[in-house]
Write an enzyme that holds these catalytic residues in place. Structure first.
Site, PDB file in Angstrom:
ATOM      1  N   HIS A   1      -5.050   2.639  -5.734  1.00 14.11           N
ATOM      2  CA  HIS A   1      -4.524   3.689  -4.837  1.00 14.11           C
ATOM      3  C   HIS A   1      -5.658   4.282  -4.000  1.00 14.11           C
ATOM      4  O   HIS A   1      -5.857   5.488  -3.957  1.00 14.11           O
ATOM      5  CB  HIS A   1      -3.798   4.773  -5.636  1.00 14.11           C
ATOM      6  CG  HIS A   1      -2.657   5.373  -4.871  1.00 14.11           C
ATOM      7  ND1 HIS A   1      -1.407   5.533  -5.394  1.00 14.11           N
ATOM      8  CD2 HIS A   1      -2.575   5.843  -3.600  1.00 14.11           C
ATOM      9  CE1 HIS A   1      -0.615   6.084  -4.486  1.00 14.11           C
ATOM     10  NE2 HIS A   1      -1.305   6.277  -3.383  1.00 14.11           N
TER      11      HIS A   1
ATOM     12  N   ALA B   1      -6.154   3.323  -0.661  1.00 17.82           N
ATOM     13  CA  ALA B   1      -5.960   3.088   0.781  1.00 17.82           C
ATOM     14  C   ALA B   1      -6.210   4.332   1.626  1.00 17.82           C
ATOM     15  O   ALA B   1      -6.649   4.243   2.763  1.00 17.82           O
ATOM     16  CB  ALA B   1      -4.566   2.541   1.033  1.00 17.82           C
ATOM     17  N   PHE B   2      -5.952   5.512   1.055  1.00 18.46           N
ATOM     18  CA  PHE B   2      -6.109   6.749   1.846  1.00 18.46           C
ATOM     19  C   PHE B   2      -7.566   7.201   1.924  1.00 18.46           C
ATOM     20  O   PHE B   2      -7.879   8.124   2.674  1.00 18.46           O
ATOM     21  CB  PHE B   2      -5.293   7.887   1.195  1.00 18.46           C
ATOM     22  CG  PHE B   2      -5.924   8.400  -0.074  1.00 18.46           C
ATOM     23  CD1 PHE B   2      -5.800   7.699  -1.250  1.00 18.46           C
ATOM     24  CD2 PHE B   2      -6.691   9.559  -0.064  1.00 18.46           C
ATOM     25  CE1 PHE B   2      -6.411   8.145  -2.418  1.00 18.46           C
ATOM     26  CE2 PHE B   2      -7.306  10.024  -1.234  1.00 18.46           C
ATOM     27  CZ  PHE B   2      -7.166   9.302  -2.412  1.00 18.46           C
TER      28      PHE B   2
ATOM     29  N   GLU C   1       1.127   2.934 -12.582  1.00 15.32           N
ATOM     30  CA  GLU C   1      -0.285   3.277 -12.331  1.00 15.32           C
ATOM     31  C   GLU C   1      -0.701   4.641 -12.859  1.00 15.32           C
ATOM     32  O   GLU C   1      -1.888   4.910 -13.044  1.00 15.32           O
ATOM     33  CB  GLU C   1      -0.576   3.238 -10.823  1.00 15.32           C
ATOM     34  CG  GLU C   1       0.081   4.383 -10.033  1.00 15.32           C
ATOM     35  CD  GLU C   1      -0.231   4.346  -8.529  1.00 15.32           C
ATOM     36  OE1 GLU C   1      -0.090   3.273  -7.924  1.00 15.32           O
ATOM     37  OE2 GLU C   1      -0.602   5.404  -7.992  1.00 15.32           O
TER      38      GLU C   1
ATOM     39  N   THR D   1       0.862  -1.197   0.000  1.00 22.23           N
ATOM     40  CA  THR D   1       0.000   0.000   0.000  1.00 22.23           C
ATOM     41  C   THR D   1       0.890   1.236   0.000  1.00 22.23           C
ATOM     42  O   THR D   1       0.434   2.331   0.318  1.00 22.23           O
ATOM     43  CB  THR D   1      -0.896   0.049   1.260  1.00 22.23           C
ATOM     44  OG1 THR D   1      -0.060  -0.056   2.418  1.00 22.23           O
ATOM     45  CG2 THR D   1      -1.935  -1.039   1.276  1.00 22.23           C
TER      46      THR D   1
ATOM     47  N   ASP E   1      -2.289  -2.049  -3.664  1.00 17.56           N
ATOM     48  CA  ASP E   1      -3.062  -0.800  -3.800  1.00 17.56           C
ATOM     49  C   ASP E   1      -2.322   0.167  -4.711  1.00 17.56           C
ATOM     50  O   ASP E   1      -2.846   1.225  -5.044  1.00 17.56           O
ATOM     51  CB  ASP E   1      -3.270  -0.157  -2.411  1.00 17.56           C
ATOM     52  CG  ASP E   1      -4.163   1.068  -2.488  1.00 17.56           C
ATOM     53  OD1 ASP E   1      -5.267   0.951  -3.073  1.00 17.56           O
ATOM     54  OD2 ASP E   1      -3.768   2.146  -1.995  1.00 17.56           O
TER      55      ASP E   1
ATOM     56  N   ARG F   1       4.218   2.384  -2.374  1.00 11.77           N
ATOM     57  CA  ARG F   1       4.417   2.920  -3.726  1.00 11.77           C
ATOM     58  C   ARG F   1       4.709   1.737  -4.648  1.00 11.77           C
ATOM     59  O   ARG F   1       5.456   0.821  -4.284  1.00 11.77           O
ATOM     60  CB  ARG F   1       5.579   3.904  -3.778  1.00 11.77           C
ATOM     61  CG  ARG F   1       5.284   5.270  -3.177  1.00 11.77           C
ATOM     62  CD  ARG F   1       4.266   6.080  -4.013  1.00 11.77           C
ATOM     63  NE  ARG F   1       3.963   7.384  -3.443  1.00 11.77           N
ATOM     64  CZ  ARG F   1       2.953   7.640  -2.608  1.00 11.77           C
ATOM     65  NH1 ARG F   1       2.119   6.683  -2.238  1.00 11.77           N
ATOM     66  NH2 ARG F   1       2.757   8.862  -2.155  1.00 11.77           N
TER      67      ARG F   1
HETATM   68  P1  NAI Z   1       6.640   7.559   7.657  1.00 12.42           P
HETATM   69  O1  NAI Z   1       7.616   8.551   7.189  1.00 12.42           O
HETATM   70  O2  NAI Z   1       5.932   7.792   8.966  1.00 12.42           O
HETATM   71  O3  NAI Z   1       7.337   6.117   7.765  1.00 12.42           O
HETATM   72  C1  NAI Z   1       8.189   5.602   6.784  1.00 12.42           C
HETATM   73  C2  NAI Z   1       9.165   4.657   7.469  1.00 12.42           C
HETATM   74  O4  NAI Z   1       9.985   4.070   6.454  1.00 12.42           O
HETATM   75  C3  NAI Z   1      10.102   5.375   8.453  1.00 12.42           C
HETATM   76  O5  NAI Z   1      10.128   4.687   9.679  1.00 12.42           O
HETATM   77  C4  NAI Z   1      11.454   5.328   7.748  1.00 12.42           C
HETATM   78  O6  NAI Z   1      12.559   5.248   8.663  1.00 12.42           O
HETATM   79  C5  NAI Z   1      11.322   4.051   6.935  1.00 12.42           C
HETATM   80  N1  NAI Z   1      12.287   3.959   5.849  1.00 12.42           N
HETATM   81  C6  NAI Z   1      12.909   4.962   5.174  1.00 12.42           C
HETATM   82  N2  NAI Z   1      13.766   4.463   4.280  1.00 12.42           N
HETATM   83  C7  NAI Z   1      13.701   3.106   4.405  1.00 12.42           C
HETATM   84  C8  NAI Z   1      14.365   2.043   3.762  1.00 12.42           C
HETATM   85  N3  NAI Z   1      15.293   2.250   2.818  1.00 12.42           N
HETATM   86  N4  NAI Z   1      14.054   0.777   4.131  1.00 12.42           N
HETATM   87  C9  NAI Z   1      13.146   0.559   5.115  1.00 12.42           C
HETATM   88  N5  NAI Z   1      12.473   1.528   5.754  1.00 12.42           N
HETATM   89  C10 NAI Z   1      12.754   2.797   5.414  1.00 12.42           C
HETATM   90  O7  NAI Z   1       5.608   7.373   6.480  1.00 12.42           O
HETATM   91  P2  NAI Z   1       4.104   6.810   6.554  1.00 12.42           P
HETATM   92  O8  NAI Z   1       3.171   7.935   6.808  1.00 12.42           O
HETATM   93  O9  NAI Z   1       4.067   5.635   7.444  1.00 12.42           O
HETATM   94  O10 NAI Z   1       3.887   6.366   5.023  1.00 12.42           O
HETATM   95  C11 NAI Z   1       4.587   5.279   4.458  1.00 12.42           C
HETATM   96  C12 NAI Z   1       4.373   5.271   2.957  1.00 12.42           C
HETATM   97  O11 NAI Z   1       3.017   4.974   2.674  1.00 12.42           O
HETATM   98  C13 NAI Z   1       4.615   6.630   2.268  1.00 12.42           C
HETATM   99  O12 NAI Z   1       5.978   6.798   1.918  1.00 12.42           O
HETATM  100  C14 NAI Z   1       3.741   6.547   1.056  1.00 12.42           C
HETATM  101  O13 NAI Z   1       4.521   6.078  -0.024  1.00 12.42           O
HETATM  102  C15 NAI Z   1       2.699   5.485   1.392  1.00 12.42           C
HETATM  103  N6  NAI Z   1       1.333   6.006   1.417  1.00 12.42           N
HETATM  104  C16 NAI Z   1       0.388   5.393   0.645  1.00 12.42           C
HETATM  105  C17 NAI Z   1      -0.919   5.825   0.640  1.00 12.42           C
HETATM  106  C18 NAI Z   1      -1.988   5.136  -0.168  1.00 12.42           C
HETATM  107  O14 NAI Z   1      -3.103   5.661  -0.312  1.00 12.42           O
HETATM  108  N7  NAI Z   1      -1.752   3.954  -0.707  1.00 12.42           N
HETATM  109  C19 NAI Z   1      -1.326   6.996   1.440  1.00 12.42           C
HETATM  110  C20 NAI Z   1      -0.268   7.527   2.278  1.00 12.42           C
HETATM  111  C21 NAI Z   1       1.014   7.059   2.239  1.00 12.42           C
END
Ligand code: NAI
Length: 327
Positions: free
Chosen positions: A291, A293-294, A259, A228, A254, A230
């Site tokens: 896409h 999930a949000f 996409e 969910t 998702d 990218r």
């Molecule tokens: P966040 O910034 O709170 O958490 C991301 C985590 O990934 C952090 O703990 C970070 O240290 C870790 N991280 C960074 N680089 C990494 C790596 N190389 N390997 C492993 N972990 C690593 O972000 P949040 O809010 O939890 O969102 C996560 C992702 O969800 C976003 O980047 C976005 O792509 C995706 N997303 C998808 C949505 C959807 O509708 N499908 C909606 C919102 C976000």
């Protein structure tokens, strides 16, 4: 203040009209996605508001700068589609760092449960008065091992829900959270031991195709993959091969690397050119949402409120705590 709002959908319009009521913002909603061809629509606007599948590459940003745009307001958390290196020192970029992480985590769980308990099959069967259970056998989550990659806001919500199921939780994060009590392990341990793997890390150069051919070879047979985050975290051809060889038991997606020209649109009357996507969708053990999930009321309200606040704060004070790039 005039804002050019790209890739707008009816649910965006209603949440942003509500959030901006009485705030002296003139939002022009455009259905077109932002790219170098459509940037011209921002003429006369001080700010552009963009989403996950808009293209904010050097060429587009250059055009926005020439048109006098002063701020890029992303109405999402991720910003991998913005050329931040180019924006630095020229135009600030703000985003919505958090807006109901529950929405995404709960969607990941919804897809997981749908997939492993064959709800997608049962729904269609019973609509046709077919009450047979043959082929619908699932498995318990209790006692299974889930690997969570990325333990930020969404990953943590997902982990909490999995804890409620009585799952054994393995975590991987490039920056493990200190004193979190989470069980951090190596990526290889995640690949080798997990019955379910869920991605919650951002898309970066390091995480691009983090699930690839080589990794598929290391996975536990029958693993359920959930993405969910990218699309480009997963090499879709490697995923497809893993499903065909029965190494991967199910996929809940998702997001999809290619996409941008498809998701958020109705292309049901067109021939799908993407053979990998068509083949994935045809699989009985692949659940795909576009896409979505949000997409909860709480998240839409959070996105609109924070985006409007970001824009007003930036233009009133010249800075904003949600800036990912200083102009
Ligand atoms: P966040 O910034 O709170 O958490 C991301 C985590 O990934 C952090 O703990 C970070 O240290 C870790 N991280 C960074 N680089 C990494 C790596 N190389 N390997 C492993 N972990 C690593 O972000 P949040 O809010 O939890 O969102 C996560 C992702 O969800 C976003 O980047 C976005 O792509 C995706 N997303 C998808 C949505 C959807 O509708 N499908 C909606 C919102 C976000």
């Amino acid at each position: 203040m005039k804002i050019a709002f790209f890739d707008s959908k009816p649910y965006d319009i209603s949440s942003f009209e509500k959030a901006s009521k009485g705030k002296n913002l003139n939002i022009k909603f455009y259905e077109s996605k932002l790219n170098s061809d459509t940037a011209e629509l921002a003429k006369g606007s001080e700010c552009v508001c963009a989403f996950v599948n808009d293209t904010l590459d050097k060429e587009t940003v250059e055009k926005l700068l020439n048109l006098g745009v002063k701020l890029i307001a992303m109405r999402c958390a991720g910003y991998n589609n913005v050329d931040l290196d180019f924006c630095k020192g020229k135009i600030p970029v703000v985003r919505v760092p958090a807006y109901s992480p529950y929405s995404v985590a709960e969607h990941a769980i919804a897809m997981l449960m749908t997939s492993i308990r064959r709800i997608h099959k049962a729904y269609i069967r019973t609509k046709d008065f077919n009450f047979s259970l043959n082929g619908l056998t699932g498995f318990d989550l209790h006692g299974k091992t889930v690997g969570v990659i990325g333990t930020g806001k969404i990953g943590r919500c997902f982990i909490n829900i999995c804890g409620g199921f009585g799952m054994n939780i393995l975590c991987y994060d490039k920056f493990p959270a200190k004193d979190s009590g989470l069980n951090y392990v190596s990526l290889d341990e995640i690949w080798e031991k997990s019955d379910v793997i869920s991605f919650h890390c951002p898309l970066t150069d390091e995480t691009y195709h983090i699930l690839n051919d080589e990794v598929v070879g290391k996975l536990k047979k029958g693993v359920v993959i959930i993405n969910t985050s990218r699309g480009a975290l997963i090499d879709a051809e490697a995923l497809l091969d893993g499903i065909k060889t029965r190494k991967i038991g199910a996929a809940c997606l998702d997001v999809y690397e290619e996409e941008s020209e498809l998701f958020f649109r109705d292309v049901s009357g067109h021939i799908l050119e993407d053979d990998v996507l068509a083949r994935l969708i045809s699989m009985p053990n692949v659940i795909l949402t576009s896409h979505q999930a949000f997409l909860t009321e709480e998240a839409l309200e959070g996105i609109a409120t924070t985006t409007v606040d970001n824009i007003l704060t930036y233009f009133e004070t010249g800075k904003c705590e949600n800036e990912v790039c200083v102009g």
